[in-house]
Enzyme design. Sequence first.
Site, PDB file in Angstrom:
ATOM      1  N   SER A   1      34.123  39.454  44.297  1.00 54.59           N
ATOM      2  CA  SER A   1      33.786  39.171  42.899  1.00 54.59           C
ATOM      3  C   SER A   1      33.620  40.489  42.127  1.00 54.59           C
ATOM      4  O   SER A   1      34.582  41.251  42.044  1.00 54.59           O
ATOM      5  CB  SER A   1      32.536  38.281  42.875  1.00 54.59           C
ATOM      6  OG  SER A   1      32.271  37.802  41.596  1.00 54.59           O
ATOM      7  N   SER A   2      32.438  40.789  41.621  1.00 51.38           N
ATOM      8  CA  SER A   2      32.241  42.088  40.955  1.00 51.38           C
ATOM      9  C   SER A   2      32.669  43.228  41.880  1.00 51.38           C
ATOM     10  O   SER A   2      33.239  44.235  41.427  1.00 51.38           O
ATOM     11  CB  SER A   2      30.764  42.258  40.563  1.00 51.38           C
ATOM     12  OG  SER A   2      30.535  43.516  39.997  1.00 51.38           O
TER      13      SER A   2
END
Length: 295
Positions: free
Chosen positions: A139-140
């Site tokens: 994700s991030s």
Amino acid sequence: MVDFKSLFIAALAAARTAEAQYTLTPITNWGDNPSNLVLDVFVPETLGPNPAIILALHWCSGTGPLYSQSTRYNSLAAAHNYVVLYPSSPKDNNCWDVATNQSLTRDGGGDSTGLANMVKWAIDEYSADPAKVFVTGTSSGCMMSNIMTATYPDLFAAVSCYSGVAAGCLAGSPGSSPQTADPACAAGEIIKTGDEWAAQARAMIPGGYNGKYPRFQTWHGDADFFVNYPNFAEQLKQWSTILGVEFTKNVTRSPGCGYTKMVYGDGTKLLGYSARGVGHVVPTHEEVDLEWFGI
Ligand SMILES: *[C@@H]1O[C@H](CO)[C@@H](O)[C@H](O)[C@H]1NC(C)=O
Ligand SMILES: *[C@@H]1O[C@H](CO)[C@@H](O)[C@H](O)[C@H]1NC(C)=O
């Protein structure tokens, strides 16, 4: 707003029992740290000569230690002779900065600079093989893996990351978290040509760069409505242009049921793994990552 943290609780619960036994070591003296990142390191008890280094980047609202418990990189470290760096970003809802010019510029004084300094410190500290340095993240952490590939391609031999976006997708956004970012990127609305993405990534190194870029593989669920599925294709456009390889074929049921491996060129430089019916949390495939890294 979806509770972002709850997305990852199941993954965490599954892995944490086994991985909680591994102790991380906090490191404070790894060098210039312009954006106040935190570092914990996992070193297996028996470390052979010239180990590899894996930089492992957590999701928003996570931390390095939580990421280490939700993945199996620690339990595989001794057998594959590597050290894992688990940094934490304690700002902007614990997201990596994938938006400011500082972070999107090599030696620009943002998160990418601090992470590169950790890697350089670790190569020295563990007498690691500088040709065996890798980055992964979810994700991030995958968004930041794309940024590290663009800003420090010379540091990394290969990348494998999960559910991210192309380098520069959030450039200029007021923040990098679900709460602070311009929502267009995560919504899959930032669509560019491969040449445009490549130019944006290359411009992150002031003065230009003629060297090699790391081998790149990225994973994405086609039912991801949090960091939407079009971001998978945008990453593949970006890195296929930079690596100079075109889509050649799909391999279904690889690495398992529901997964399609998208092969670019001869499959040694760029791969995409599309997960059918999977949402934002694509399970980490540690053995596939290690095989891609070649360790
Ligand atoms: C981004 O940061 C770099 C390094 O600090 C600087 O040279 C450049 O001018 C900045 N670019 C913009 C668009 O602000
Ligand atoms: C390859 O697989 C991807 C993901 O399932 C799909 O979107 C794409 O259309 C496929 N391409 C071909 C040529 O079959």
